[in-house]
Write a protein that holds these residues in place. Structure first.
Motif, PDB file in Angstrom:
ATOM      1  N   VAL A   1      -8.444  -4.161   6.697  1.00 42.29           N
ATOM      2  CA  VAL A   1      -8.560  -3.931   5.261  1.00 42.29           C
ATOM      3  C   VAL A   1      -8.817  -5.277   4.588  1.00 42.29           C
ATOM      4  O   VAL A   1      -8.371  -6.314   5.080  1.00 42.29           O
TER       5      VAL A   1
ATOM      6  N   SER B   1       0.809  -1.230   0.000  1.00 49.48           N
ATOM      7  CA  SER B   1       0.000   0.000   0.000  1.00 49.48           C
ATOM      8  C   SER B   1       0.839   1.276   0.000  1.00 49.48           C
ATOM      9  O   SER B   1       0.419   2.309   0.517  1.00 49.48           O
TER      10      SER B   1
ATOM     11  N   TYR C   1      -7.661   3.257   5.290  1.00 54.23           N
ATOM     12  CA  TYR C   1      -6.652   2.987   6.316  1.00 54.23           C
ATOM     13  C   TYR C   1      -6.785   3.818   7.591  1.00 54.23           C
ATOM     14  O   TYR C   1      -6.326   3.395   8.649  1.00 54.23           O
TER      15      TYR C   1
ATOM     16  N   HIS D   1      -2.951  -3.116   8.086  1.00 54.05           N
ATOM     17  CA  HIS D   1      -1.741  -2.725   7.361  1.00 54.05           C
ATOM     18  C   HIS D   1      -0.510  -3.352   8.028  1.00 54.05           C
ATOM     19  O   HIS D   1       0.401  -3.863   7.358  1.00 54.05           O
TER      20      HIS D   1
END
Length: 312
Positions: A191, A169, A275, A228
């Motif tokens: 996510v 990302s 995010y 993440h």
């Protein structure tokens, strides 16, 4: 039971070409709208000819020619549109209103899958101003479909892995970083990452499935729901390398959006929603939707450990 005939609009695109392949693989008579405006786009022409050699039917048509769209739609039972929505200022996605008009006139379509393949825009009541046009335009398309009582399925595929997972990302690259990685906020928001080929597989699974009629199919494979931090950890384990983590606060990230060109602002706005605000997993699906891996457990979806191996 015979398989429905499927027309794919945008069949040479990044997701569209995969949906063509999957439609053929699952045994559907497959038709592809071939734009008259292709001209010298040689890669797209060759791709179309390759699909034709595998059994697909090429149907000439254009968004500037209503009758050509009607004629194409009359050939099939299902229409799937995968045209890109990246040209935010040109309202490219609103071209689908012409397709809606053609479907209404043809009167034979059993189901329409418009170009969604991302976040569920109906869940985004309060969003940043940047790139908001695409959210609005997609809801305009939904309203037109539902007002016309066209049977539909919406596909919410969340984060396509090539753009969000393979690069961990990171902005400005499609490859994983070598030394340090930027983490958005605390990196703990959940996510959903999904292989592009799995997007196509699940999409074609829906077309003859009564369970997904007039519903949204959410692609939320359980093992691909990762923060993440967890995604980065998977890469570090695979690569046997520890990356320096640089956390970007929400305040600094928002400030950075103002300094980039308009189109890129829309990309950053989506990063923020995913995010920092966790907009992919902050709601229950409910009766208006289905979760793909639950209703299609036979699909062996690609987990991110396996997906990231290709980058080693």
């Amino acid at each position: 039971m015979s398989k429905s005939k499927v027309l794919i609009v945008g069949g040479t695109g990044y997701i569209g070409n995969r949906i063509v392949k999957e439609s053929l693989a699952q045994g559907h008579p497959t038709y592809i709208l071939m734009r008259r405006e292709l001209g010298y786009e040689i890669e797209k022409v060759q791709m179309l000819l390759s699909f034709k050699s595998k059994g697909a039917h090429l149907v000439e048509g254009s968004f500037s020619d209503h009758q050509s769209l009607v004629d194409a739609v009359k050939l099939v039972d299902i229409v799937i549109c995968t045209i890109s929505g990246v040209q935010y200022r040109s309202h490219n996605i609103l071209l689908q209103l012409k397709l809606v008009d053609a479907i209404i006139e043809a009167g034979n379509v059993k189901r329409f899958l418009p170009s969604e393949f991302g976040m569920d825009y109906s869940r985004l009541e309060h969003v940043l101003e940047y790139g908001k046009e695409t959210f609005i335009d997609k809801m305009v398309i939904r309203k037109a479909i539902e007002d016309a009582k066209i049977p539909y399925t919406y596909i919410s595929s969340n984060c396509v892995a090539a753009y969000f997972a393979g690069n961990l990302s990171q902005l400005g690259t499609l490859m994983p970083p070598k030394d340090r990685v930027k983490i958005y906020g605390d990196g703990n928001r959940k996510v959903v990452y999904i292989d592009e080929d799995d997007v196509a597989t699940y999409t074609i699974k829906t077309v003859d499935d009564a369970r997904t009629l007039n519903k949204t199919l959410y692609l939320r494979p359980h093992k691909n729901i990762l923060s993440h931090n967890e995604l980065v950890e998977k890469w570090e384990k695979l690569s046997n390398k520890t990356l320096e983590k640089v956390h970007i606060s929400d305040k600094d990230f928002l400030a950075s959006i103002k300094d980039v060109e308009y189109n890129f602002q829309a990309v950053l706005a989506r990063i923020y929603l995913i995010y920092y605000e966790g907009r992919l997993m902050n709601f229950e699906i409910g009766e208006e939707g289905e979760e793909a891996s639950e209703i299609y457990p036979e699909v062996q979806y690609t987990q991110m450990d396996e997906y990231l191996q290709r980058y080693l």
